[in-house]
Design an enzyme around this catalytic site. Structure first.
Site, mmCIF file in Angstrom:
data_model
loop_
_atom_site.group_PDB
_atom_site.id
_atom_site.type_symbol
_atom_site.label_atom_id
_atom_site.label_comp_id
_atom_site.label_asym_id
_atom_site.label_seq_id
_atom_site.Cartn_x
_atom_site.Cartn_y
_atom_site.Cartn_z
ATOM 1 N N ARG A 10 44.762 36.442 31.595
ATOM 2 C CA ARG A 10 44.786 36.949 32.977
ATOM 3 C C ARG A 10 46.238 36.987 33.407
ATOM 4 N NH1 ARG A 10 41.253 35.345 38.210
ATOM 5 N NH2 ARG A 10 39.894 36.769 37.073
ATOM 6 N N HIS A 33 39.864 45.061 35.386
ATOM 7 C CA HIS A 33 39.093 43.814 35.250
ATOM 8 C C HIS A 33 37.801 44.124 34.480
ATOM 9 C CE1 HIS A 33 37.921 39.811 35.819
ATOM 10 N NE2 HIS A 33 37.769 39.737 37.126
ATOM 11 N N GLN A 71 34.661 41.675 34.412
ATOM 12 C CA GLN A 71 33.883 41.686 35.645
ATOM 13 C C GLN A 71 32.935 42.884 35.663
ATOM 14 O OE1 GLN A 71 33.947 39.445 38.487
ATOM 15 N NE2 GLN A 71 32.091 40.624 38.871
ATOM 16 N N ASP A 116 35.701 44.618 47.533
ATOM 17 C CA ASP A 116 36.598 43.580 47.010
ATOM 18 C C ASP A 116 37.651 43.315 48.090
ATOM 19 O OD1 ASP A 116 38.019 41.849 45.339
ATOM 20 O OD2 ASP A 116 38.979 43.454 44.192
ATOM 21 N N CYS A 155 32.860 41.075 43.511
ATOM 22 C CA CYS A 155 33.325 40.312 42.349
ATOM 23 C C CYS A 155 33.643 38.866 42.716
ATOM 24 C CB CYS A 155 34.549 40.978 41.739
ATOM 25 S SG CYS A 155 35.888 41.231 42.921
ATOM 26 N N ARG A 171 28.672 36.981 34.509
ATOM 27 C CA ARG A 171 29.989 36.893 33.860
ATOM 28 C C ARG A 171 29.857 36.091 32.568
ATOM 29 N NH1 ARG A 171 34.695 37.361 36.771
ATOM 30 N NH2 ARG A 171 35.617 37.288 34.688
HETATM 31 N N1 NVA Z 1 41.189 42.480 43.182
HETATM 32 C C1 NVA Z 1 41.078 41.043 43.081
HETATM 33 C C2 NVA Z 1 39.967 40.676 42.149
HETATM 34 C C3 NVA Z 1 39.735 39.207 41.994
HETATM 35 C C4 NVA Z 1 38.645 38.899 41.009
HETATM 36 C C5 NVA Z 1 42.409 40.464 42.607
HETATM 37 O O1 NVA Z 1 43.012 41.043 41.703
HETATM 38 O O2 NVA Z 1 42.840 39.450 43.154
HETATM 39 N N1 CP Z 2 35.726 37.612 39.948
HETATM 40 C C1 CP Z 2 36.646 36.845 39.334
HETATM 41 O O1 CP Z 2 37.281 37.242 38.374
HETATM 42 O O2 CP Z 2 36.766 35.585 39.846
HETATM 43 P P1 CP Z 2 37.914 34.528 39.508
HETATM 44 O O3 CP Z 2 39.191 35.070 40.071
HETATM 45 O O4 CP Z 2 37.450 33.276 40.202
HETATM 46 O O5 CP Z 2 37.995 34.358 38.026
#
Ligand code: NVA
Ligand code: CP
Length: 302
Positions: free
Chosen positions: A102, A129, A132, A219, A259, A287
């Site tokens: 990540r 992502h 997800q 989101d 998400c 997930r």
């Molecule tokens: N768009 C959000 C998704 C989190 C799962 C982010 O990147 O923070």
């Molecule tokens: N939806 C998601 O990826 O959650 P986290 O940021 O908690 O991993």
């Protein structure tokens, strides 16, 4: 399929095959059928951003498959002090059987795959992502039975989620509509691809996007890394909310997904969130199953 870097890299058949395996793994878990599909395999999990779901579901997932997960915070890795990803990739490939990462730049994930010799899984970048969205697709199929002919509407920022959902929707035969303020559209190249391959609407009108929608998704307005833009974004996204009034134009059996984490009162109201909590937390659970399927496909012995 050697990696999961972004959904565009997968064929429709590969996506469906992951979803089918995810359904099977969910069934086996529900019936306490334990199979060590990844006995002794080691997954490194690099995190340059926070996570609740991704971290826990990957760690539990690899454990349930008979393998072992290593949580690698970038604060503690040399990568956080500037060691090139090309070197990190080659070193980790000597120890591990797979890497989940990540991070911010998609290029870093692509480079990890290019220079390493083990499967790489994208656990979220600023661009995509995919894990997800595999869980989202799994959830949609559980509730709706199939994908063809469904309309997915996304309300809010054309971010990593919107990019990946658009690709996932088009690849599985859904139409995709997004309502976002000007300047916050999904990736231009992806829009071009999506329009050439399916039915896509990009609008500033929330109700136009939501009209007759079967699946509604939203989101956060400010993603991880955009904390400094929070105030400006709050202003820009005013009205881009999934609430009762806006939802009234969607199909009566519409499902709402998120998400998570969710910001109640911003992109979604408390009322709508709680009304659709079953779907949203099924989605979060999925997930685990979807990622176990991805790991078995990528790290298993065929
Ligand atoms: N768009 C959000 C998704 C989190 C799962 C982010 O990147 O923070
Ligand atoms: N939806 C998601 O990826 O959650 P986290 O940021 O908690 O991993």
């Amino acid at each position: 399929m050697k990696h999961l870097l972004k959904l565009q890299d997968l064929t429709r058949e590969e996506i469906l095959s992951i979803l089918n395996l995810a359904d099977q793994l969910k069934f086996e878990r529900m019936h306490n059928i334990q199979k060590d599909y990844l006995k002794g395999k080691k997954l490194g999990m690099i995190f340059q951003k926070s996570s609740t779901r991704t971290r826990v579901s990957f760690e539990v997932g690899i454990y349930e498959l008979g393998g072992y997960g290593l949580f690698l915070s970038s604060n503690d890795l040399q990568i956080g002090r500037g060691e090139p990803v090309q070197d990190t990739a080659r070193v980790l490939s000597r120890y591990l059987d797979g890497i989940m990462i990540r991070t911010f730049a998609q290029q870093e994930v692509e480079d990890l795959a290019k220079y390493g010799s083990i499967p790489v899984i994208n656990g979220l970048t600023d661009y995509a992502h995919p894990c997800q969205v595999l869980a989202d697709l799994m959830t949609i199929r559980e509730y709706k039975g199939s994908f063809r002919g469904l309309k997915m509407a996304f309300i809010g920022d054309g971010n990593n989620m919107a990019n990946s959902l658009m690709v996932g929707a088009i690849k599985t035969g859904m139409s995709f509509a997004i309502a976002c303020p000007n300047g916050y559209e999904p990736d231009a190249k992806l829009i071009e691809w999506a329009k050439a391959n399916g039915e896509v609407t990009i609008t500033t009108d929330v109700k136009e996007a939501l009209k007759d929608a079967d699946v509604v998704y939203t989101d956060v307005w400010a993603s991880m890394g955009q904390e400094g833009e929070r105030a400006a974004r709050k202003k820009a996204f005013e009205g881009y909310q999934v609430n009762k009034e806006n939802l009234s134009v969607a199909k009566s059996d519409v499902m709402c997904l998120h998400c998570l984490p969710a910001h109640r009162g911003e992109e979604i109201t408390e009322e709508v969130f709680e009304e659709h909590a079953k779907e949203i937390f099924d989605e979060a659970e999925n997930r685990l199953h979807a990622q176990k399927a991805v790991m078995v496909k990528l790290m298993g012995n065929g």
